[in-house]
Design a protein around this motif. Structure first.
Motif, PDB file in Angstrom:
ATOM      1  N   GLN A 103      36.008  70.544  -5.596  1.00  0.00           N
ATOM      2  CA  GLN A 103      37.447  70.708  -5.337  1.00  0.00           C
ATOM      3  C   GLN A 103      37.939  72.115  -5.652  1.00  0.00           C
ATOM      4  O   GLN A 103      38.973  72.542  -5.134  1.00  0.00           O
ATOM      5  N   SER A 104      37.188  72.875  -6.475  1.00  0.00           N
ATOM      6  CA  SER A 104      37.655  74.216  -6.853  1.00  0.00           C
ATOM      7  C   SER A 104      36.999  75.301  -6.007  1.00  0.00           C
ATOM      8  O   SER A 104      37.254  76.493  -6.218  1.00  0.00           O
ATOM      9  N   GLU A 150      33.614  68.656 -11.818  1.00  0.00           N
ATOM     10  CA  GLU A 150      33.705  69.511 -10.622  1.00  0.00           C
ATOM     11  C   GLU A 150      32.886  68.851  -9.518  1.00  0.00           C
ATOM     12  O   GLU A 150      31.682  68.622  -9.673  1.00  0.00           O
TER      13      GLU A 150
END
Ligand code: FAD
Length: 424
Positions: A420-421, A417
Motif C-alpha cells: 500500500q505504500s 506492509e
C-alpha cells in the motif's frame, strides 16, 4: 512380532489423550510460525503453537542465522520498508535492549535511522535476546506454547485437516484446530496431509545448500572477516557439506556429521585469511545445521522467478519482497524495481482444506524462493498466515475461500506492509 518382508511394522491402534481444541494450531516456531502465532493471538484467536526446541526462532536462533536481510528495498532512493508489523516490532525491541544493530560485516547497505519506518536493509542480532523478546511477545499475545513437542501426524476428515498428533514427554497426544498453520519449514504437516509438493533432490541444481553457522568469541571489533558481528563475538557462515536432503533423517544426520567434523578447519581457514582472529574460540554451533530448502508445497499459486524479477503485483498481495536472488544466476542478482507482491494464494495448499503454509515451504519456484527466503519476508508471510487463520476460524471460512480484502484490511490495520505504500 508383526514385521513383514518389506520391513513394514503395523503399529497397533490406540486411544490418544486430547490436549485441547483451538481456533488455530501453528506447527513450528521459527520466524514464520512465531509471527503467525503472535498475529493470530492478537487477532483474538485461541492459539496453540508446538515447537520441538524450547525457544522460538528456528533457523534464526537454533541455527544461529543472526542476520535479518530484506527489510528495505535497494533501489534508490530505498524508500520502501517492506518488513513492517510484527517483524519491525521485534527488531525495534531488540535495538532497544542492545540486541540488534545494522549489520557491519555481512552486506553493504546504507545506514538509516533505526526508527519505525526507517530501518536499514539488514540487522545482525543477538540470538539469545531474540529468544527472550520472541517468548515475551508470544506470551503477551496470549499464545499457548508447547515446547519440546514434535508434530508427527495430521487428523483429517475427508480432505480437511482438523487437528494434529504430536509427541512429547507426556506421550502421544491429539489436538484439534479450526485452522492449522504449517510453519515447520519442511512442510511436514502438508506432507502428512497428502498435499502436493516439489523438492530438489540431493545433488540436483539449482538449489541452495545447507550450512552450519557457528559463533566465535574473542573477536576484535574492527575485524574485516565477513559474518554477523555482535560485541566481541561473530557468527560465521560455516561448513556447507554439499547437497543433502534435510527432510530425510539419514541424509540430515550425514550432513550434520560432515559439517561438525569440518568446523575447526573452517575456522582455521578464516584465521589464516584474517590474522586479527588469532586466538578466537568457537563458543557455539547451531543445534541444527541451517537448512535452506526442502519441500515446497504446491499452492493455489506458485510465485515465479519472473514475478520476482519483473516486480509483479497481485490483487491478493499479503507481503512485499525486495531481496536479491542469491544463487540461480551465479551471483547476487539485485532487483531493479521497488518490490514484488507475495499473493495470499501461495499460502493455500492445493487439495487440502483447513490448512495454510507459512515460511520456507511456501508455494514457489526455485528462483523466486531465493529472494523471498529472506527473514524479513518470512516475518511478513507468517503474519499474513496467522491473521488469515484467525479470520477463517472466526468466520468459519475455509482458507481457500477467505475474503482476501478483509485479510488485507486487517493486515494494514495491524501495521503490515502489503504494497500500500509503494509509489507507482
Ligand atoms: C545457512 C543459512 C543462511 C541464511 N542466511 C540468511 C541471511 O543472511 N539473512 C536472512 O534474512 N535469511 C537467511 N537465511 C534464510 C532464513 O534464515 C530462512 O528462510 C528462515 O529463517 C526460515 O524460517 P521458517 O520459519 O520458514 O523456517 P525454520 O526456521 O526452518 O523454522 C521451522 C520451525 O519448525 C520447527 N519444526 C520443524 N519440524 C517440526 C516438527 N515436526 N515438530 C515440531 N517443530 C518442528 C523447527 O524447530 C523450527 O523452529 C539463511 C538460511 C540458512 C539455512
Amino acid at each position: 512380532m508383526d514385521i513383514t518382508m518389506d520391513k513394514k511394522y503395523a503399529e497397533p491402534a490406540k486411544e490418544l489423550n486430547v490436549y485441547g481444541a483451538f481456533d488455530v494450531i501453528v506447527v513450528g516456531g521459527g520466524v514464520a510460525g512465531w509471527s503467525a502465532a503472535v498475529a493470530a493471538g492478537r487477532a483474538g484467536a485461541d492459539v496453540l503453537i508446538i515447537e520441538r526446541f524450547p525457544f522460538f526462532g528456528g533457523t534464526a536462533t537454533a541455527s544461529l542465522m543472526a542476520n535479518i536481510v530484506g527489510i528495505r528495498n535497494q533501489v534508490k532512493p530505498n524508500d520502501l520498508q517492506v518488513m513492517r508489523g510484527i517483524g519491525e516490532e521485534l527488531v525495534l525491541e531488540l535495538i532497544a535492549i542492545g540486541g540488534a544493530e545494522k549489520s557491519r560485516n555481512a552486506y553493504e547497505s546504507e545506514q538509516r535511522s533505526d526508527r519505525r519506518g526507517d530501518l536499514s536493509y539488514n540487522y545482525a542480532f543477538d540470538t539469545e535476546k531474540f529468544k527472550y523478546v520472541a517468548l515475551k511477545t508470544a506470551l503477551g499475545a496470549g499464545v499457548k506454547i508447547l515446547f519440546h513437542t514434535w508434530f508427527s501426524d495430521v487428523i483429517k476428515q475427508g480432505d480437511k485437516v482438523t487437528g494434529v498428533i504430536f509427541e512429547n514427554k507426556s506421550g502421544r497426544q491429539a489436538a484439534f484446530g479450526k485452522v492449522v498453520v504449517d510453519a515447520s519449514g519442511d512442510g511436514d504437516v502438508a506432507y502428512r496431509a497428502g498435499a502436493p509438493f516439489w523438492q530438489t533432490k540431493a545433488a540436483e541444481a539449482p538449489r541452495l545448500n545447507d550450512g552450519l553457522m557457528y559463533k566465535v568469541a574473542g573477536v576484535p571489533a574492527d575485524t574485516k572477516a565477513p559474518g554477523c558481528l555482535q560485541g566481541n563475538t561473530i557468527v560465521f557462515w560455516g561448513p556447507s557439506p554439499g547437497a543433502h536432503n534435510g527432510a530425510d533423517a539419514d541424509e540430515l544426520t550425514r550432513e550434520e556429521i560432515d559439517a561438525r567434523l569440518a568446523v575447526y578447519d573452517d575456522l582455521n581457514a578464516k584465521i589464516e585469511a584474517n590474522p586479527e582472529l588469532k586466538g578466537a574460540q568457537i563458543v557455539d554451533t547451531g543445534v541444527l545445521i541451517g537448512i535452506r530448502q526442502t519441500r515446497f508445497i504446491t499452492g493455489e499459486y506458485a510465485l515465479s522467478g519472473d514475478d520476482v524479477l519483473e516486480g509483479r503485483t497481485f490483487p491478493d498481495s499479503v507481503a512485499v519482497g525486495v531481496n536479491p536472488v542469491i544463487h540461480s544466476f551465479g551471483y547476487r542478482r539485485f532487483l531493479t524495481h521497488t518490490g514484488y507482491d507475495i499473493p495470499y494464494r501461495c499460502l493455500v495448499p492445493k487439495t487440502v482444506d483447513g490448512l495454510l503454509v507459512a515460511g520456507r515451504c511456501m508455494s514457489s519456484d526455485q528462483i523466486a524462493y531465493e529472494s523471498w527466503r529472506a527473514m524479513a519476508h518470512i516475518f511478513a508471510i507468517g503474519e499474513a498466515a496467522g491473521t488469515a487463520a484467525a479470520l477463517c476460524a472466526k468466520d468459519g471460512a475455509e482458507p481457500r475461500r477467505l475474503d482476501v480484502k478483509k485479510l488485507q484490511t486487517a493486515l494494514i490495520a495491524a501495521g503490515a506492509e502489503i504494497g500500500q505504500s509503494r509509489k507507482m
